[in-house]
Write a protein that holds these residues in place. Structure first.
Motif, PDB file in Angstrom:
ATOM      1  N   GLU A 107      20.310  26.962  42.334  1.00  0.00           N
ATOM      2  CA  GLU A 107      20.866  27.181  43.669  1.00  0.00           C
ATOM      3  C   GLU A 107      19.754  27.333  44.701  1.00  0.00           C
ATOM      4  N   GLY A 108      18.673  28.023  44.345  1.00  0.00           N
ATOM      5  CA  GLY A 108      17.537  28.147  45.254  1.00  0.00           C
ATOM      6  C   GLY A 108      16.900  26.804  45.560  1.00  0.00           C
ATOM      7  N   ALA A 109      16.824  25.937  44.552  1.00  0.00           N
ATOM      8  CA  ALA A 109      16.287  24.594  44.766  1.00  0.00           C
ATOM      9  C   ALA A 109      17.196  23.801  45.699  1.00  0.00           C
TER      10      ALA A 109
ATOM     11  N   GLN B 277       2.865  14.664  45.535  1.00  0.00           N
ATOM     12  CA  GLN B 277       2.999  15.643  44.458  1.00  0.00           C
ATOM     13  C   GLN B 277       3.213  17.024  45.067  1.00  0.00           C
ATOM     14  N   ALA B 278       4.385  17.592  44.796  1.00  0.00           N
ATOM     15  CA  ALA B 278       4.736  18.925  45.298  1.00  0.00           C
ATOM     16  C   ALA B 278       5.961  19.393  44.549  1.00  0.00           C
ATOM     17  N   ASN B 279       6.267  20.684  44.630  1.00  0.00           N
ATOM     18  CA  ASN B 279       7.428  21.173  43.904  1.00  0.00           C
ATOM     19  C   ASN B 279       8.555  21.562  44.859  1.00  0.00           C
ATOM     20  N   VAL B 280       9.759  21.577  44.332  1.00  0.00           N
ATOM     21  CA  VAL B 280      10.958  21.691  45.151  1.00  0.00           C
ATOM     22  C   VAL B 280      11.044  23.028  45.881  1.00  0.00           C
TER      23      VAL B 280
ATOM     24  N   TRP C  80      27.713  25.958  46.864  1.00  0.00           N
ATOM     25  CA  TRP C  80      26.338  25.905  47.360  1.00  0.00           C
ATOM     26  C   TRP C  80      26.290  25.150  48.690  1.00  0.00           C
ATOM     27  N   PHE C  81      26.961  24.004  48.725  1.00  0.00           N
ATOM     28  CA  PHE C  81      26.973  23.188  49.943  1.00  0.00           C
ATOM     29  C   PHE C  81      27.607  23.960  51.097  1.00  0.00           C
TER      30      PHE C  81
ATOM     31  N   LEU D 192      18.723  11.276  54.518  1.00  0.00           N
ATOM     32  CA  LEU D 192      19.297  11.370  53.178  1.00  0.00           C
ATOM     33  C   LEU D 192      18.303  12.053  52.259  1.00  0.00           C
ATOM     34  N   VAL D 193      18.772  13.071  51.553  1.00  0.00           N
ATOM     35  CA  VAL D 193      17.996  13.676  50.469  1.00  0.00           C
ATOM     36  C   VAL D 193      18.767  13.420  49.187  1.00  0.00           C
ATOM     37  N   TRP D 194      18.124  12.746  48.251  1.00  0.00           N
ATOM     38  CA  TRP D 194      18.708  12.332  46.974  1.00  0.00           C
ATOM     39  C   TRP D 194      18.010  13.110  45.865  1.00  0.00           C
ATOM     40  N   SER D 195      18.781  13.838  45.061  1.00  0.00           N
ATOM     41  CA  SER D 195      18.197  14.606  43.959  1.00  0.00           C
ATOM     42  C   SER D 195      19.103  14.462  42.746  1.00  0.00           C
ATOM     43  N   ASN D 196      18.714  13.590  41.855  1.00  0.00           N
ATOM     44  CA  ASN D 196      19.561  13.195  40.729  1.00  0.00           C
ATOM     45  C   ASN D 196      18.993  13.752  39.427  1.00  0.00           C
ATOM     46  N   GLY D 197      19.639  14.815  38.892  1.00  0.00           N
ATOM     47  CA  GLY D 197      19.225  15.347  37.599  1.00  0.00           C
ATOM     48  C   GLY D 197      17.929  16.123  37.644  1.00  0.00           C
ATOM     49  N   VAL D 198      17.721  16.901  38.695  1.00  0.00           N
ATOM     50  CA  VAL D 198      16.435  17.567  38.904  1.00  0.00           C
ATOM     51  C   VAL D 198      16.571  19.090  38.952  1.00  0.00           C
ATOM     52  N   ILE D 199      17.397  19.603  39.844  1.00  0.00           N
ATOM     53  CA  ILE D 199      17.335  21.036  40.155  1.00  0.00           C
ATOM     54  C   ILE D 199      17.809  21.922  39.007  1.00  0.00           C
ATOM     55  N   HIS D 200      18.592  21.374  38.060  1.00  0.00           N
ATOM     56  CA  HIS D 200      18.974  22.183  36.896  1.00  0.00           C
ATOM     57  C   HIS D 200      17.805  22.391  35.936  1.00  0.00           C
TER      58      HIS D 200
END
Length: 340
Positions: free
Chosen positions: A189-191, A160-163, A307-308, A175-183
């Motif tokens: 963009e910071g996330a 449990q932690a935040n981005v 961003w990338f 691999l870092v997978w982030s599907n439907g999260v940072i929005h």
């Protein structure tokens, strides 16, 4: 929490190393305990087998509350059952492979972060398809359900932690997978930048965010935001979502009939998906997921690609369906990260 995760963890406040007061035997979970930072002395509890490392939560409390409610309701059977947002397990895995460009055999030996693990289903799938270590991280209390769903998998860890304050060493993950999260954060963009730091040189980052295009769910949310309906408590908002799901069925049937007309038939995979049969329970989860978040920024493909580039990624590729999903490889030359 298994002892095997300790080498990956750092203090989210000062990035010092962490020690646990009672280290469990290899392969077994410590269900309770305390992690203490060797640098600043901060202490973090282990509760229910999950290290609780939430810090810097200003502005994120309601987001954590609503998503915790959503995933707890899902695990309790109050929402969708055998599918997740209409996707079966096989469809979910086909999407993962298309999004990352990885075959199952490519996962062998990989260290993977599922950033915003939600239900825990993708975390488990990645582990079951051969990754060496998979860490699922989320900031809401539904990590308890994700832990229960994955506890038997020896290569899975839930944190449990935040981005914006992730407790991991930089350049750790293949691999870092982030599907439907940072929005769903106040600064997408910071996330993205925070996730980028965790990718090894030569490693892969994939993110999916809401697209800047018309969507009936998000259009409705904009209207209800203006009316402050979306500020209702979660149980009341779930009732609104259920009412909308029943009203959506005849509208969906009408839409499906229209799309059968010559010249209006779907020509893309995404278009075909919009006319697939949908159940009331699937729509309930979709509506609640659309209406409840405090933040739901929308982004263009070119914006996310930029961003990338800013974070020093190459081989950047936008995934055509569904938009906007983008993947990239972190360049071996770390100096490229400062390029703009």
């Amino acid at each position: 929490m298994r002892a095997e995760i300790l080498p990956f963890l750092v203090c989210p406040a000062c990035r010092g190393g962490l020690d646990i007061d009672a280290e469990p035997p290899p392969g077994e979970h410590a269900m309770t305990g305390t992690l203490t930072c060797r640098g600043c002395g901060a202490a973090y509890p282990v509760v229910g087998g999950v290290p609780r490392l939430n810090v810097a939560m200003d502005g994120l409390e309601r987001v954590a509350q609503t998503f915790g409610f959503e995933w707890k309701a899902h695990h309790a059977g109050a929402l969708e059952d055998d599918t997740l947002f209409g996707l079966t397990l096989d469809e979910d895995w086909a999407y993962f492979r298309r999004a990352t460009g990885l075959a199952d055999e490519d996962l062998g030996g990989m260290i993977v972060l599922d950033a915003g693990c939600g239900s825990g289903r993708p975390t488990a799938q990645i582990a079951q398809h051969g990754a060496a270590t998979v860490i699922g991280v989320d900031f809401n209390d539904a990590v308890d359900e994700a832990f229960a769903a994955t506890a038997a998998l020896p290569n899975v860890h839930i944190v449990q932690a935040n981005v914006f304050a992730l407790p991991f060493e930089h350049a750790t993950f293949d691999l870092v997978w982030s599907n439907g999260v940072i929005h769903h954060t106040p600064d997408a963009e910071g996330a993205h930048a925070a996730l980028s730091e965790l990718v090894k040189p030569g490693g892969l980052l994939y993110v999916w965010v809401y697209a800047k295009r018309f969507n009936p769910f998000r259009f409705t949310k904009d209207v209800l935001d203006a009316l402050r309906v979306t500020r209702l408590p979660e149980p009341a908002l779930l009732r609104v979502a259920k009412a909308f799901s029943y009203a959506s069925i005849p509208l969906l049937k009408a839409y499906q009939l229209v799309r059968q007309l010559p010249g209006l038939r779907p020509r893309t995979a995404w278009g075909t998906r919009t006319v697939r049969p949908r159940t009331v329970r699937e729509l309930q989860l979709t509506w609640f997921d659309a209406l409840s978040p405090e933040y739901d920024s929308r982004h263009s493909e070119s914006e996310v690609i930029e961003w990338f580039r800013r974070r020093g990624f190459g081989q950047i590729q936008a995934i055509e369906e569904p938009k906007v999903g983008v993947r990239g490889i972190r360049l071996l030359d770390a100096a490229a990260e400062t390029a703009s």
